[in-house]
Design an enzyme around this catalytic site. Structure first.
Site, mmCIF file in Angstrom:
data_model
loop_
_atom_site.group_PDB
_atom_site.id
_atom_site.type_symbol
_atom_site.label_atom_id
_atom_site.label_comp_id
_atom_site.label_asym_id
_atom_site.label_seq_id
_atom_site.Cartn_x
_atom_site.Cartn_y
_atom_site.Cartn_z
ATOM 1 N N GLY A 10 0.825 -1.215 0.000
ATOM 2 C CA GLY A 10 0.000 0.000 0.000
ATOM 3 C C GLY A 10 0.855 1.259 0.000
ATOM 4 N N GLY A 13 -0.163 5.198 -0.969
ATOM 5 C CA GLY A 13 -1.167 5.975 -0.256
ATOM 6 C C GLY A 13 -0.584 7.165 0.479
ATOM 7 N N GLN A 14 -1.426 7.785 1.309
ATOM 8 C CA GLN A 14 -1.019 9.011 2.022
ATOM 9 C C GLN A 14 0.202 8.762 2.901
ATOM 10 O OE1 GLN A 14 -3.607 10.411 5.157
ATOM 11 N NE2 GLN A 14 -2.676 12.439 5.179
ATOM 12 N N LEU A 15 0.179 7.689 3.663
ATOM 13 C CA LEU A 15 1.304 7.403 4.566
ATOM 14 C C LEU A 15 2.513 6.862 3.800
ATOM 15 C CD1 LEU A 15 2.508 7.051 7.405
ATOM 16 C CD2 LEU A 15 1.277 4.879 7.582
ATOM 17 N N ASP A 36 2.215 -1.692 -4.476
ATOM 18 C CA ASP A 36 0.825 -1.242 -4.367
ATOM 19 C C ASP A 36 0.015 -1.946 -5.463
ATOM 20 O OD1 ASP A 36 -0.417 1.553 -2.854
ATOM 21 O OD2 ASP A 36 -1.641 0.630 -4.412
ATOM 22 N N ASP A 51 -1.019 -7.053 -5.267
ATOM 23 C CA ASP A 51 -2.314 -7.112 -4.588
ATOM 24 C C ASP A 51 -2.121 -7.964 -3.336
ATOM 25 O OD1 ASP A 51 -4.863 -7.648 -3.711
ATOM 26 O OD2 ASP A 51 -5.678 -8.055 -5.709
ATOM 27 N N ILE A 52 -2.479 -7.421 -2.180
ATOM 28 C CA ILE A 52 -2.206 -8.178 -0.949
ATOM 29 C C ILE A 52 -3.109 -9.397 -0.793
ATOM 30 C CG2 ILE A 52 -1.050 -6.475 0.515
ATOM 31 C CD1 ILE A 52 -3.993 -6.068 1.660
ATOM 32 N N TYR A 141 -14.056 -0.772 9.076
ATOM 33 C CA TYR A 141 -12.611 -0.463 9.142
ATOM 34 C C TYR A 141 -12.109 -0.627 10.584
ATOM 35 C CZ TYR A 141 -8.516 2.740 9.175
ATOM 36 O OH TYR A 141 -7.279 3.315 9.334
ATOM 37 N N LYS A 145 -9.403 -3.275 12.079
ATOM 38 C CA LYS A 145 -8.165 -2.849 12.759
ATOM 39 C C LYS A 145 -8.095 -3.471 14.152
ATOM 40 C CE LYS A 145 -6.090 -0.387 9.678
ATOM 41 N NZ LYS A 145 -4.803 -0.785 9.132
HETATM 42 P P1 NAD Z 1 -4.473 5.251 1.681
HETATM 43 O O1 NAD Z 1 -5.888 4.904 1.447
HETATM 44 O O2 NAD Z 1 -3.992 6.608 1.325
HETATM 45 O O3 NAD Z 1 -3.529 4.198 0.957
HETATM 46 C C1 NAD Z 1 -3.790 2.818 0.990
HETATM 47 C C2 NAD Z 1 -3.077 2.191 -0.177
HETATM 48 O O4 NAD Z 1 -3.419 0.794 -0.172
HETATM 49 C C3 NAD Z 1 -3.521 2.756 -1.534
HETATM 50 O O5 NAD Z 1 -2.393 3.209 -2.254
HETATM 51 C C4 NAD Z 1 -4.206 1.584 -2.215
HETATM 52 O O6 NAD Z 1 -3.974 1.534 -3.628
HETATM 53 C C5 NAD Z 1 -3.553 0.396 -1.530
HETATM 54 N N1 NAD Z 1 -4.385 -0.811 -1.601
HETATM 55 C C6 NAD Z 1 -5.724 -0.922 -1.457
HETATM 56 N N2 NAD Z 1 -6.098 -2.196 -1.665
HETATM 57 C C7 NAD Z 1 -4.968 -2.909 -1.925
HETATM 58 C C8 NAD Z 1 -4.709 -4.262 -2.225
HETATM 59 N N3 NAD Z 1 -5.683 -5.171 -2.311
HETATM 60 N N4 NAD Z 1 -3.428 -4.632 -2.413
HETATM 61 C C9 NAD Z 1 -2.418 -3.728 -2.349
HETATM 62 N N5 NAD Z 1 -2.616 -2.430 -2.093
HETATM 63 C C10 NAD Z 1 -3.881 -2.023 -1.880
HETATM 64 O O7 NAD Z 1 -4.168 4.949 3.239
HETATM 65 P P2 NAD Z 1 -3.056 5.617 4.157
HETATM 66 O O8 NAD Z 1 -3.651 6.829 4.748
HETATM 67 O O9 NAD Z 1 -1.779 5.706 3.443
HETATM 68 O O10 NAD Z 1 -2.973 4.537 5.309
HETATM 69 C C11 NAD Z 1 -1.967 3.558 5.347
HETATM 70 C C12 NAD Z 1 -2.217 2.682 6.551
HETATM 71 O O11 NAD Z 1 -2.191 3.486 7.731
HETATM 72 C C13 NAD Z 1 -3.571 1.987 6.529
HETATM 73 O O12 NAD Z 1 -3.435 0.683 7.032
HETATM 74 C C14 NAD Z 1 -4.405 2.830 7.451
HETATM 75 O O13 NAD Z 1 -5.406 2.085 8.073
HETATM 76 C C15 NAD Z 1 -3.393 3.312 8.460
HETATM 77 N N6 NAD Z 1 -3.804 4.562 9.091
HETATM 78 C C16 NAD Z 1 -3.812 5.722 8.365
HETATM 79 C C17 NAD Z 1 -4.250 6.882 8.975
HETATM 80 C C18 NAD Z 1 -4.309 8.194 8.236
HETATM 81 O O14 NAD Z 1 -4.795 9.180 8.784
HETATM 82 N N7 NAD Z 1 -3.811 8.253 6.997
HETATM 83 C C19 NAD Z 1 -4.647 6.865 10.326
HETATM 84 C C20 NAD Z 1 -4.645 5.662 11.003
HETATM 85 C C21 NAD Z 1 -4.195 4.511 10.379
HETATM 86 C C1 AKB Z 2 -9.593 7.494 8.764
HETATM 87 O O1 AKB Z 2 -10.119 8.590 8.997
HETATM 88 O O2 AKB Z 2 -10.212 6.494 8.401
HETATM 89 C C2 AKB Z 2 -8.113 7.375 9.011
HETATM 90 C C3 AKB Z 2 -7.866 6.845 10.379
HETATM 91 C C4 AKB Z 2 -7.917 7.763 11.539
HETATM 92 O O3 AKB Z 2 -7.662 5.679 10.547
HETATM 93 N N1 AKB Z 2 -7.508 8.632 8.784
#
Ligand code: NAD
Ligand code: AKB
Length: 310
Positions: A10, A13-15, A36, A51-52, A141, A145
């Site tokens: 993944g 994504g944002q992180l 990804d 794909d995971i 979600y 988690k």
């Molecule tokens: P995001 O939605 O921006 O990115 C998720 C990525 O996962 C995407 O690039 C997507 O293409 C990829 N993805 C989706 N399905 C997939 C699959 N089947 N196989 C492979 N890749 C796949 O999420 P994020 O904000 O980058 O979050 C990353 C992790 O951090 C997540 O597990 C999320 O739960 C956790 N998290 C994020 C936040 C936040 O505020 N961003 C907060 C708490 C936890």
């Molecule tokens: C969401 O809003 O779903 C995420 C998170 C806090 O896990 N940013």
């Protein structure tokens, strides 16, 4: 200890977009494989379409690069997840169990699993939420988690698999856009303040949530993963705190720099998700066990976000 050879799922994504450069800076570009479901626009190091849910491909990638650490970021987030709960469960849970099971078989040394404040629910203490409160999440979600945290603990207790986890608050950074969460408003508001100078917020003005500036989140992740194994006492997921604010408070902070900025509130289904979460977090276990301390508060983050987005 082997030299780290890291796989990030993944990663687009944002992180992931901000964690990948930090990991590459630390262990070298070629030692971090960014993967990804979607094509990655990234030429600083190896990338894979992965794909995971595809076990064979996960194993092939691990073998190809002799991976010994995994950061499993791929997931569907809270708001997007409610559109198709069963698909969200499949991706978040089957994907996670694929990673844990393959890691056990292949002797992966360390795994990072991001959890979230979404594990909390209406019955959780809202203020200064303790490490082990009642966990009855309201979203699929959050359920995934919370279950993932218990699986992480199970694989550690049963197989000694070194899985480490953080319950991230909402993450805010200027280098990447959020992907379908409830806390996304706190990133969108900066882009709209600079662009249209007007923002329609999907939460109410007084809905307070825990949040964290991205630099703090990346540093927390690296510090957790670098800590000696014996220091990691929480094997579900660590509470982690940065700051807490309401939409009105962040709006007023931005308005100090952009006086003409306007906001209106049109809460939608995400308001009830946010209301089911908590307002502030007690992260004393993270502070005691591996020395966590945040740097950014709301005013410092606002200044850095605006400077960089401009
Ligand atoms: P995001 O939605 O921006 O990115 C998720 C990525 O996962 C995407 O690039 C997507 O293409 C990829 N993805 C989706 N399905 C997939 C699959 N089947 N196989 C492979 N890749 C796949 O999420 P994020 O904000 O980058 O979050 C990353 C992790 O951090 C997540 O597990 C999320 O739960 C956790 N998290 C994020 C936040 C936040 O505020 N961003 C907060 C708490 C936890
Ligand atoms: C969401 O809003 O779903 C995420 C998170 C806090 O896990 N940013």
């Amino acid at each position: 200890m082997l030299k780290p050879k890291i796989l990030v799922t993944g990663a687009g994504g944002q992180l992931g977009s901000e964690l990948i450069p930090a990991l590459r800076e630390k262990v070298g570009n070629n030692n971090v494989v960014a993967s990804d479901l979607k094509e990655l626009d990234n030429n600083q190091g190896p990338t894979e379409l992965l794909d995971i849910l595809d076990n064979n491909k996960i194993e092939t990638v691990i073998d190809k690069y002799q991976i010994n650490e995994i950061y499993h970021l791929a997931a569907i987030l809270s708001a997007e997840g409610e559109k198709n709960p069963v698909r969200t469960w499949n991706i978040n849970m089957d994907g996670l169990l694929n990673i844990f099971e393959i890691s056990r078989k292949k002797g992966i040394q360390k795994i990072f699993y991001p959890s979230s404040i979404a594990v909390f629910g209406n019955q959780t203490e809202k203020i200064n939420t303790p490490q082990n409160p009642v966990l009855i999440p309201e979203t699929v979600y959050g359920i995934s988690k919370e279950s993932g945290e218990n699986w992480a603990n199970y694989y550690y207790q049963k197989y000694n698999l070194d899985i480490r986890s953080l319950r991230y608050p909402g993450l805010i950074g200027y280098q990447s856009l959020p992907g379908g969460g409830t806390t996304d408003y706190a990133v969108e508001i900066f882009h709209k303040a600079i662009g249209q100078q007007k923002y329609t917020c999907f939460l109410n003005r007084d809905t307070r949530l825990p949040m964290m500036y991205m630099d703090d989140a990346i540093r927390a992740t690296l510090e957790l993963m670098d800590a000696p194994k014996e220091n990691i006492k929480v094997r579900t997921s660590y509470n982690l705190s940065g700051m807490s604010f309401t939409p009105e408070e962040i709006y007023l902070e931005i308005k100090k720099y952009i006086p003409e900025f306007e906001i209106e509130y049109k809460p939608d289904f995400r308001e009830s998700i946010a209301r089911s979460w908590v307002e502030s977090i007690d992260d004393s276990k993270a502070r005691e066990d591996w020395g966590w301390k945040e740097v950014f508060n709301l005013s410092q983050m606002t200044q850095v976000m605006l400077e960089n987005l401009r």
